[in-house]
Write an enzyme that holds these catalytic residues in place. Sequence first.
Site, short mmCIF file in Angstrom:
data_model
loop_
_atom_site.label_atom_id
_atom_site.label_comp_id
_atom_site.label_asym_id
_atom_site.label_seq_id
_atom_site.Cartn_x
_atom_site.Cartn_y
_atom_site.Cartn_z
N ASP A 35 -7.64 42.11 -8.16
CA ASP A 35 -8.57 43.18 -8.54
C ASP A 35 -8.08 43.95 -9.77
O ASP A 35 -8.86 44.33 -10.64
CB ASP A 35 -8.73 44.17 -7.37
CG ASP A 35 -9.41 43.51 -6.18
OD1 ASP A 35 -9.71 42.29 -6.28
OD2 ASP A 35 -9.62 44.19 -5.17
N TYR A 38 -8.98 42.26 -12.94
CA TYR A 38 -10.40 42.40 -13.22
C TYR A 38 -10.67 43.81 -13.78
O TYR A 38 -11.39 43.97 -14.78
CB TYR A 38 -11.22 42.16 -11.94
CG TYR A 38 -12.64 42.67 -12.04
CD1 TYR A 38 -13.63 41.91 -12.66
CD2 TYR A 38 -12.97 43.94 -11.55
CE1 TYR A 38 -14.91 42.40 -12.79
CE2 TYR A 38 -14.25 44.43 -11.67
CZ TYR A 38 -15.22 43.66 -12.29
OH TYR A 38 -16.48 44.16 -12.43
N ASP A 39 -10.10 44.82 -13.14
CA ASP A 39 -10.30 46.21 -13.57
C ASP A 39 -9.90 46.37 -15.04
O ASP A 39 -10.56 47.06 -15.80
CB ASP A 39 -9.46 47.17 -12.72
CG ASP A 39 -9.97 47.27 -11.29
OD1 ASP A 39 -11.11 46.80 -11.05
OD2 ASP A 39 -9.24 47.78 -10.43
N LEU A 85 -44.78 34.58 7.10
CA LEU A 85 -44.58 33.30 7.77
C LEU A 85 -45.21 33.35 9.15
O LEU A 85 -45.22 34.40 9.79
CB LEU A 85 -43.09 33.02 7.93
CG LEU A 85 -42.28 32.77 6.66
CD1 LEU A 85 -40.79 32.83 6.95
CD2 LEU A 85 -42.63 31.42 6.07
N LYS A 118 -33.21 33.10 9.22
CA LYS A 118 -34.19 34.09 8.77
C LYS A 118 -33.46 35.42 8.68
O LYS A 118 -33.07 36.01 9.71
CB LYS A 118 -35.38 34.17 9.73
CG LYS A 118 -36.44 35.12 9.24
CD LYS A 118 -37.73 34.96 10.03
CE LYS A 118 -38.87 35.73 9.41
NZ LYS A 118 -38.69 37.17 9.35
N LYS A 317 -38.33 32.57 16.01
CA LYS A 317 -37.63 33.83 16.22
C LYS A 317 -36.61 33.77 17.35
O LYS A 317 -36.81 33.07 18.35
CB LYS A 317 -38.65 34.95 16.54
CG LYS A 317 -39.70 35.16 15.46
CD LYS A 317 -39.13 35.68 14.15
CE LYS A 317 -38.91 37.17 14.17
NZ LYS A 317 -40.09 37.96 13.95
N CYS A 435 -2.59 61.80 31.38
CA CYS A 435 -3.93 61.33 31.75
C CYS A 435 -3.88 59.81 31.98
O CYS A 435 -3.48 59.05 31.10
CB CYS A 435 -4.90 61.65 30.61
SG CYS A 435 -6.54 60.98 30.87
S1 IVH Z 1 -39.42 31.93 2.84
C1 IVH Z 1 -44.13 31.96 2.06
N1 IVH Z 1 -37.01 32.03 3.84
O1 IVH Z 1 -39.31 36.62 6.13
C2 IVH Z 1 -43.05 32.76 2.65
N2 IVH Z 1 -38.39 33.95 4.05
O2 IVH Z 1 -42.04 36.59 7.46
C3 IVH Z 1 -41.77 32.46 1.96
N3 IVH Z 1 -37.32 35.85 5.14
O3 IVH Z 1 -40.90 38.55 3.90
C4 IVH Z 1 -40.64 33.11 2.65
N4 IVH Z 1 -35.37 34.85 5.51
O4 IVH Z 1 -38.60 37.89 3.02
C5 IVH Z 1 -38.16 32.71 3.65
N5 IVH Z 1 -34.83 31.97 4.64
C6 IVH Z 1 -35.98 32.63 4.46
C7 IVH Z 1 -36.17 33.96 4.89
C8 IVH Z 1 -37.40 34.59 4.66
C9 IVH Z 1 -36.08 35.98 5.66
C10 IVH Z 1 -38.36 36.89 5.14
C11 IVH Z 1 -39.14 36.94 3.85
C12 IVH Z 1 -40.55 37.27 4.26
C13 IVH Z 1 -40.53 37.19 5.74
C14 IVH Z 1 -41.67 36.31 6.18
#
Ligand code: IVH
Length: 677
Positions: A35, A38-39, A85, A118, A317, A435
């Site tokens: 670091d 870099y600094d 999605l 996700k 999900k 205690c």
């Molecule tokens: S693809 C056409 N990939 O989930 C949609 N979305 O419900 C393209 N999200 O608002 C999205 N991880 O921001 C994609 N690996 C991933 C994701 C992702 C989270 C979020 C995205 C979107 C929401 C959709």
Amino acid sequence: MSSLKNINHQVKELRAQVEYHEHCYYVLDDPEIPDSEYDRIYLRLKELEEKNPDLVVPDSPTQRVGGSPEDKFNSVQHGIPMLSLDNAFSFNQVVDFSRRISDRLKIDKSISFSAEPKLDGMAISIIYIDGSLSVAATRGDGRTGEDVTHNIRTISSVPLRLRGKNIPSQLEIRGEVFMPLAAFEKLNARAREHSEKTFANPRNAAAGSLRQLDPKVTAKRPLDMFAHSVGAVKDYSLPDRHSEILRLFNDWGFKVCDQNKIVYGSDGCLKYYESIMKVRDSMPYEIDGVVYKVDQIKQQKKLGFISKAPRWALAHKFPAQEKTTRVNKIDWQVGRTGAITPVARLEPVSVGGVMVSNATLHNIDELERKDVRTGDEVSIRRAGDVIPEVVSVLVSKRLKRARKIKLPNECPECGSVIVRPEGEAVARCSGGLFCSAQRKEAIKHFASRRAFDIEGLGAKLIDQLVDKELVKTPADLFNKNIINLETLAELDRMSYKSAQNLLDAINLKRTIDLARFLYALGIREVGEATSLNLAENFRTLERIMHVSNDSEALEAIEDVGPVVANHIKVFFQQNHNREVINQLISIGEVEIQSVNKLSSDHLFSGKSIVITGALTSMTRDETKEVIQSLGGKVSSSLSAKTNYLICGDKPGSKLLKAQKLNVDVLDEPRFLLLLKN
Ligand code: IVH
């Protein structure tokens, strides 16, 4: 004197260096230089730019945090709408999704999908014009979002300029901005210390941080971004697979989630779901499911969209990390240093796939702010390996008879007075080792892995030993009149065999190095690093005890400020602590190894050493420890200044780099040989 042209050249050169090292550090997570180095480069660039303001460009790495705060957010129209999605919650829905795609495409064999975590953050769109970051906007309603360019620029892993030469004249990157869990916990802990409001979860923290008018505030919040799709692109022909586009994102300097994988058919998708579910709790950021995307762009185009979501993608999900349940009771738990923590005893509920029946309320301030009462319906949250916590109360469902909870005057465990120094959020039992709760926690810490590391001496056993009044201090663990085969074998769930194993484990630990010993004592705010610094500087326990009331000598040590110095002083002033140390040495026959001056004779002494891959004969922690005990310094970043790279099984990119930099590489047998000499 250097000419302006010359200076311009220097500035450009420094800029390229800073960009390169920021990319290694923030995007690749693999710094090449320390670091401090870099600094030095960064400050040199900043200095030259300040002296020559004409040479400053908006995408210079010094320009991440812009000038004055904005007074409102402007709207940005998305050229291509930001869609959502479709969600699936069951395996069947995934099978249906895959079948629908095969039918539509009239393809019999398994479709290839890009399977990705996700991310649970904020969707973002970032437009680069001629390679330079131009506008960044939130998703908003999908058609119009808010301009958060000034804040996105502060995220270190977002490039201000695309890397490489082969770039589109216009590029819209879409991704997810998130706050890593550790940073989120730290942010909330600090808020709690200052009696400020905390964020309910990392997503809210990320959203709150992005929606700041002053980028200086955002810059202090450790945000990160993963790129996951493209929007509008001009003058560039993108690869024909999504997975290849993701690789291109990497080349342009973006971070892409490293858990992304190509899978085949619904079987592949479901296997991926299971595998990510297994590692979910150990991931450093929060995810709320996985996404499957048809990998071939040609197939994506054929499938198209339906209403607001693509037909070619699906979000599968996970069970929620947040649930509601009822508080049956609120108890007060006493920690090692006497801190009193309110704990909600809950109607058991499954959260993110794990049963939860207790949740912390952190401290009395937080309990009062959230106003949690017995019988309340509350929202609770668990994530990673942190303790589940109460997020908020569903006030509308409160029963009339619910009463506020008050901090007790006396410790529920030992009856000592509870004190709460003015301005402090934490209340403490004043009983010290009188205690039994504090005693149990002190002994657990003493025996724990990073302290005396006594195998087989777990929390339940320690509870028994303290409850039966066999063990009153850590010293008693090593007292053969107290801990022997007869007493141990009589405990619940102990046999002669397990008693003998435990005795053997205790015997093995009668010799301990000074740093570990100091850490085991459990002095407030003296963690492993401080213990090591103290040990290396003072070398013997006698000397540390001798200087313990000399705050000046203590504060000369790294990591030790007035507060820690005072904790050290108070600890050694107390007779019972000195007594425990005496007993450990005289009755317990514990030998504390001073830091040996002769260690400076060892080859590793004063050397900078980096470790990569796994060794078979010892863990990473043990390797570090043995090197440090010989006076070596273990570093995570490899540079030309590194003396040795210790290379175990499955080494990372560091091996290649070490070879390039001519750093001496030690394989395990050679390392072990050198250790002995
Ligand atoms: S693809 C056409 N990939 O989930 C949609 N979305 O419900 C393209 N999200 O608002 C999205 N991880 O921001 C994609 N690996 C991933 C994701 C992702 C989270 C979020 C995205 C979107 C929401 C959709």
